[in-house]
Design a protein around this motif. Structure first.
Motif, short mmCIF file in Angstrom:
data_model
loop_
_atom_site.label_atom_id
_atom_site.label_comp_id
_atom_site.label_asym_id
_atom_site.label_seq_id
_atom_site.Cartn_x
_atom_site.Cartn_y
_atom_site.Cartn_z
N SER A 1 43.66 43.01 42.99
CA SER A 1 42.36 42.66 42.38
C SER A 1 41.25 42.97 43.39
O SER A 1 41.52 43.21 44.57
CB SER A 1 42.34 41.19 41.97
OG SER A 1 42.72 40.36 43.05
N ARG B 1 43.29 36.86 46.04
CA ARG B 1 43.52 35.71 45.16
C ARG B 1 44.63 34.84 45.73
O ARG B 1 45.66 35.36 46.16
CB ARG B 1 43.95 36.17 43.76
CG ARG B 1 42.85 36.83 42.93
CD ARG B 1 43.46 37.35 41.63
NE ARG B 1 43.99 36.28 40.80
CZ ARG B 1 43.35 35.74 39.78
NH1 ARG B 1 42.14 36.17 39.44
NH2 ARG B 1 43.90 34.77 39.08
N TYR C 1 44.45 44.65 38.51
CA TYR C 1 44.05 43.58 37.59
C TYR C 1 42.58 43.24 37.79
O TYR C 1 42.15 42.98 38.92
CB TYR C 1 44.93 42.34 37.86
CG TYR C 1 44.30 41.09 37.34
CD1 TYR C 1 44.34 40.82 35.96
CD2 TYR C 1 43.62 40.21 38.17
CE1 TYR C 1 43.72 39.70 35.46
CE2 TYR C 1 43.00 39.09 37.67
CZ TYR C 1 43.06 38.84 36.31
OH TYR C 1 42.44 37.74 35.80
N GLU D 1 39.07 40.97 36.09
CA GLU D 1 38.71 39.88 35.18
C GLU D 1 37.77 40.36 34.09
O GLU D 1 37.41 39.60 33.20
CB GLU D 1 38.08 38.73 35.97
CG GLU D 1 39.09 38.03 36.83
CD GLU D 1 38.54 36.79 37.51
OE1 GLU D 1 37.39 36.40 37.23
OE2 GLU D 1 39.27 36.21 38.32
N SER D 2 37.32 41.61 34.19
CA SER D 2 36.42 42.17 33.18
C SER D 2 36.68 43.67 33.13
O SER D 2 37.31 44.23 34.04
CB SER D 2 34.96 41.92 33.57
OG SER D 2 34.69 42.64 34.77
N GLU E 1 35.40 45.34 36.20
CA GLU E 1 36.27 45.21 37.38
C GLU E 1 37.44 46.19 37.31
O GLU E 1 37.82 46.79 38.31
CB GLU E 1 36.79 43.78 37.51
CG GLU E 1 35.77 42.83 38.09
CD GLU E 1 36.37 41.50 38.53
OE1 GLU E 1 35.56 40.58 38.75
OE2 GLU E 1 37.61 41.37 38.65
N VAL F 1 47.00 34.02 34.00
CA VAL F 1 45.61 33.94 34.44
C VAL F 1 44.72 33.71 33.23
O VAL F 1 45.06 34.10 32.11
CB VAL F 1 45.18 35.24 35.17
CG1 VAL F 1 45.86 35.36 36.53
CG2 VAL F 1 45.44 36.47 34.33
N GLU G 1 41.23 34.59 32.87
CA GLU G 1 40.35 35.69 32.48
C GLU G 1 41.13 37.00 32.53
O GLU G 1 41.91 37.22 33.44
CB GLU G 1 39.14 35.81 33.43
CG GLU G 1 38.23 34.62 33.42
CD GLU G 1 38.74 33.51 34.34
OE1 GLU G 1 39.57 33.81 35.20
OE2 GLU G 1 38.31 32.38 34.15
N GLY G 2 40.85 37.89 31.58
CA GLY G 2 41.52 39.19 31.59
C GLY G 2 42.98 39.00 31.24
O GLY G 2 43.33 38.19 30.39
#
Ligand SMILES: Cc1cc2nc3c(=O)[nH]c(=O)nc-3n(C[C@H](O)[C@H](O)[C@H](O)COP(=O)(O)O)c2cc1C
Length: 312
Positions: A51, A55, A104, A106-107, A110, A136, A138-139
């Motif tokens: 990401s 994380r 990966y 979240e939008s 991204e 997760v 988001e996404g």
């Protein structure tokens, strides 16, 4: 002794010396497993999902063993893009075998940024978009359950990937994976990988509490192989009709060369080995060798002859 079979395959825009890859999230960034594999034993590896920012993932406990498999709720813990580029990719790029970077966001923005920055790296052979993580908020699976979202995120990544092939990792947590696969293919994906883990949970009857701190997690291992085979077969059939140049990469519960062969017979051009590496860190190499023996015993001259050879 049967004559050797040519194990090389072309899949999703890259060439592999054999069809076996290590699956994302079960093989670290490769270096961790290097003591257990001969160099070049497998066709390559798919990295842990990367990401933009590092994380921590979910709090523990985040794995638990189940009958014929395991649950995980790691929550995409990873070192983040900067650390990956500085300290993980240089080692990986110097090894034999393909490097597929699982990513990966979240939008959609991204995903696009990751595709742009990873696509620019000479050591990266292909990108695999994780639109199917059940752990997760988001996404992740939120994208992967809607054909429109799969199409949008794929198109955004393909546009930024600077010609690097884009693969899309699909979720089994839908009644029919075909619309998702077609949306990815339509948007320019070179392959779809399936399956990711099945949404599941474990309960401790003594305490009446969920075993995982995240309550739910993803089921993987031999328990999910029949689901994976069915979905690979469905998707491969559909893609052969409408997008014959888009390949299927099969995974879910592969523990042996015969399991890998089953996925190829169902229509996969390559396979990935996940949970098996937790019980035997040399599993991916062993499975590649077993698959080669199987192909020779079957009298095949090329492993690719297996692909979609199901007799009904
Ligand atoms: C601990 C763990 C971490 C995983 N992390 C990722 C990940 O970061 N990205 C991804 O696309 N899939 C991830 N997966 C899913 C696997 O790549 C694979 O799709 C799934 O486990 C099914 O294959 P298997 O039964 O051979 O393990 C993870 C699986 C496990 C068990």
């Amino acid at each position: 002794m049967s004559p050797a079979c040519d194990m090389a395959v072309s899949v999703g825009g890259i060439d592999l010396t054999n069809p076996v890859l290590a699956a994302s999230g079960t093989f670290g960034y490769g270096q961790e497993y290097s003591p257990y594999l001969e160099p070049g034993a497998i066709g390559g590896l798919v990295t842990k999902g990367v990401s933009l920012k590092p994380r921590q993932g979910n709090p523990p406990p985040r794995i638990v063993e189940t009958a014929c498999g395991m649950l995980n709720a790691i929550g995409l813990a990873n070192v983040g893009l900067a650390e990956f580029l500085a300290h993980k990719l240089p080692w990986l790029a110097a090894q034999p075998g393909a490097v597929v970077v699982n990513l990966y966001g979240e939008s959609i923005d991204e995903f696009a940024e990751l595709a742009r920055r990873l696509g620019a790296q000479p050591g990266v052979d292909a990108l695999e978009l994780n639109v199917s993580c059940p752990n997760v908020k988001e996404g992740g699976m939120a994208f992967g359950c809607h054909p429109g979202a799969v199409g949008e995120v794929t198109a955004a990544a393909v546009a930024e990937a600077q010609g690097k092939p884009v693969w899309v990792k699909l979720t089994p947590n839908v009644s029919d994976p075909v619309p998702m696969a077609l949306a990815a293919a339509q948007a320019g994906a070179r392959a779809v990988s399936l399956i990711n883990t099945l949404l599941a949970m474990a309960i401790d009857a003594r305490t009446r509490r969920p075993v995982l701190a995240n309550v739910v997690g993803g089921l993987s291992g031999p328990a999910i192989k029949p689901v994976g085979l069915r979905m690979v077969w469905q998707v491969a059939k559909a893609l052969a009709q409408s997008h014959p140049t888009v390949d299927v990469v099969g995974l879910g519960g592969i523990m042996s060369g015969a399991d890998a062969a089953e996925y190829m017979i169902a229509g996969a051009r390559a396979v990935q080995v996940g949970t098996a590496s937790f019980t035997d860190p040399g599993a991916a190499g062993r499975i590649a060798a077993e698959l080669a023996d199987y192909c020779a015993e079957q009298g095949l001259s090329r492993a690719e002859e297996l692909v979609g050879s199901l007799r009904i």
